[in-house]
Scaffold this active site. Structure first.
Site, PDB file in Angstrom:
ATOM      1  N   CYS A 159      -6.894 -50.021  15.443  1.00 36.61           N
ATOM      2  CA  CYS A 159      -7.333 -49.413  14.183  1.00 36.61           C
ATOM      3  C   CYS A 159      -7.645 -47.951  14.446  1.00 36.61           C
ATOM      4  O   CYS A 159      -8.171 -47.614  15.502  1.00 36.61           O
ATOM      5  CB  CYS A 159      -8.577 -50.133  13.666  1.00 36.61           C
ATOM      6  SG  CYS A 159      -9.223 -49.478  12.116  1.00 36.61           S
ATOM      7  N   CYS A 182     -17.786 -50.459  15.798  1.00 41.79           N
ATOM      8  CA  CYS A 182     -16.769 -51.513  15.692  1.00 41.79           C
ATOM      9  C   CYS A 182     -15.855 -51.557  16.909  1.00 41.79           C
ATOM     10  O   CYS A 182     -15.342 -50.548  17.361  1.00 41.79           O
ATOM     11  CB  CYS A 182     -15.941 -51.317  14.431  1.00 41.79           C
ATOM     12  SG  CYS A 182     -14.726 -52.628  14.165  1.00 41.79           S
ATOM     13  N   GLY A 224      -8.097 -53.885  11.995  1.00 43.21           N
ATOM     14  CA  GLY A 224      -7.279 -52.938  11.234  1.00 43.21           C
ATOM     15  C   GLY A 224      -7.900 -52.516   9.923  1.00 43.21           C
ATOM     16  O   GLY A 224      -8.846 -53.129   9.429  1.00 43.21           O
ATOM     17  N   SER A 229     -10.964 -55.691   2.394  1.00 42.65           N
ATOM     18  CA  SER A 229     -12.102 -54.834   2.746  1.00 42.65           C
ATOM     19  C   SER A 229     -11.594 -53.510   3.301  1.00 42.65           C
ATOM     20  O   SER A 229     -10.721 -53.472   4.161  1.00 42.65           O
ATOM     21  CB  SER A 229     -12.946 -55.553   3.806  1.00 42.65           C
ATOM     22  OG  SER A 229     -14.042 -54.750   4.182  1.00 42.65           O
ATOM     23  N   LEU A 238     -19.670 -49.781   3.385  1.00 37.53           N
ATOM     24  CA  LEU A 238     -20.453 -48.589   3.040  1.00 37.53           C
ATOM     25  C   LEU A 238     -21.312 -48.153   4.226  1.00 37.53           C
ATOM     26  O   LEU A 238     -21.172 -47.051   4.734  1.00 37.53           O
ATOM     27  CB  LEU A 238     -21.311 -48.911   1.815  1.00 37.53           C
ATOM     28  CG  LEU A 238     -21.955 -47.740   1.099  1.00 37.53           C
ATOM     29  CD1 LEU A 238     -20.915 -46.778   0.552  1.00 37.53           C
ATOM     30  CD2 LEU A 238     -22.843 -48.246  -0.042  1.00 37.53           C
ATOM     31  N   ASN A 261     -23.510 -57.162  14.722  1.00 32.20           N
ATOM     32  CA  ASN A 261     -23.116 -58.035  15.834  1.00 32.20           C
ATOM     33  C   ASN A 261     -22.944 -57.185  17.075  1.00 32.20           C
ATOM     34  O   ASN A 261     -22.143 -56.253  17.070  1.00 32.20           O
ATOM     35  CB  ASN A 261     -21.798 -58.737  15.513  1.00 32.20           C
ATOM     36  CG  ASN A 261     -21.930 -59.674  14.333  1.00 32.20           C
ATOM     37  OD1 ASN A 261     -22.794 -60.548  14.314  1.00 32.20           O
ATOM     38  ND2 ASN A 261     -21.110 -59.477  13.320  1.00 32.20           N
TER      39      ASN A 261
END
Ligand code: SAH
Length: 338
Positions: A108, A115, A155, A187, A211, A286
């Site tokens: 991504c 992330c 992604g 999303s 967001l 997480n």
């Protein structure tokens, strides 16, 4: 080309081009999406000539599942694609059905600081067939029907817009996977021009916006996309989407301890979204490999939740799925087999 890369209309046009009847598309879609055959030879209501023509023009290559991990209500599948790249998909068993979290790219490019999926950068887009076959392959393995799809795996779906749209068409088509539009959620981190484009398609699928921060300064730090499309522009595009589709949007908001989880953050968030038909989905962070952030304690999460609730805004806390097997939001990777 994989035949699953075509929409129903495209397949109809293919048959017209080769001077065949249009209804051949219905026959072939039935073999692909209902019978789920693995070769053209199994399409017994087609002539030998037509089968060899199809074989010449297309393939039916499935991505392979090379690893499965199971936890209580969740299973994670590692797929090996035809070029030896890997992606992951996650099945979640809910009381209302079974949902599949589908990946849309290998890697991504969005580089959100929290992330895992962006660590490698974007290697390539997934083809529509590679998205559709995540669903079909996993249904074959679990021997159950997937009722909901969330495009929330590896992604940024709006960075692979055209393939995403083909995927949605084939997932939704009654001749295809036959999953109701309202059972499909896409999303995005907020690629504004694509939100307008998506709105103009007027699909009834659900849109979720990642967001994660309620002011530009903080969002710039967490999500580089915010340097390109500021919050004000993002909110404008969402207003347009709401007007056009009459749907409700979901705002996803990760809770990062000490970063965006304070009372003033909650109040600012409420102010930002208060005029919109929306609900807020709080995602407790997480933890992943780099240990940069921490998850707030449960009572801090509930405090944040209560503030939003008191402001009269719909809010839920996302159930924590799959962190034992690194299958939770932000933990999926396009990793090679280890
Ligand atoms: N690129 C899309 C699709 C990914 S969806 C998007 O940004 O929306 C995955 C969701 O999980 C997004 O809301 C993402 O921001 C969130 N996420 C990423 N890393 C996370 C983490 N470590 N903990 C919790 N949620 C995370």
């Amino acid at each position: 080309m994989n035949i699953y890369d075509l929409t129903f209309e495209e397949l109809e046009n293919y048959f017209l081009d080769i001077e065949e009847k249009k209804y051949r598309a219905s026959q072939v879609f039935k073999w692909l999406y209902k019978e789920r055959v693995l070769s053209f030879d199994e399409m017994t209501d087609l002539s030998k000539e037509l089968i060899s023509k199809l074989k010449k023009d297309f393939n039916i290559n499935y991505p392979l599942v090379v690893k499965e991990e199971h936890d209580k209500d969740v299973s994670k599948f590692l797929f090996k694609l035809n070029d030896n790249e890997h992606i992951e998909s996650v099945v979640m068993y809910h009381d209302y059905g079974i949902s599949l979290c589908v990946s849309s790219q290998v890697g991504c490019n969005m580089k959100c600081s929290f992330c895992e999926s962006g660590k490698r950068g974007r290697v390539r887009n997934l083809l529509p067939s590679e998205m559709i076959l995540q669903v079909i392959q996993i249904e074959k393995i679990i021997k159950k029907r997937i009722s909901h799809i969330v495009v929330m795996g590896i992604g940024e779906p709006f960075d692979n817009f055209d393939n995403l749209v083909t995927f949605i068409k084939n997932a939704n088509n009654p001749k295809g996977l036959e999953i109701g539009a309202r059972h499909i959620t896409v999303s995005t981190c907020g690629i504004v021009p694509k939100i307008y484009e998506f709105a103009n398609l007027s699909y009834q699928v659900n849109l979720a916006i990642s967001l994660h921060a309620s002011n530009d300064k903080l969002r710039d730090e967490l999500m580089p996309i915010n340097k390109v499309y500021k919050l004000e522009e993002l909110i404008e595009s969402i207003k347009y989407y709401l007007k056009k589709t009459n749907r409700r949007v979901t705002f996803e908001y990760i809770l990062l301890k000490g970063v965006n989880d304070k009372k003033e953050n909650a109040l600012e968030l409420c102010k930002l979204v208060k005029d919109l038909n929306c609900y807020i989905n709080l995602i407790p962070y997480n933890e992943n490999s780099d240990k940069k952030y921490k998850k707030p304690k449960n009572d801090e999460i509930m405090k944040f939740y209560d503030i939003i609730k008191k402001e009269g805004i719909n809010v839920t806390v996302r159930r924590e799925f799959g962190s034992n097997i690194s299958a939770a939001c932000g933990q999926l990777r396009s990793k090679k087999e280890e």
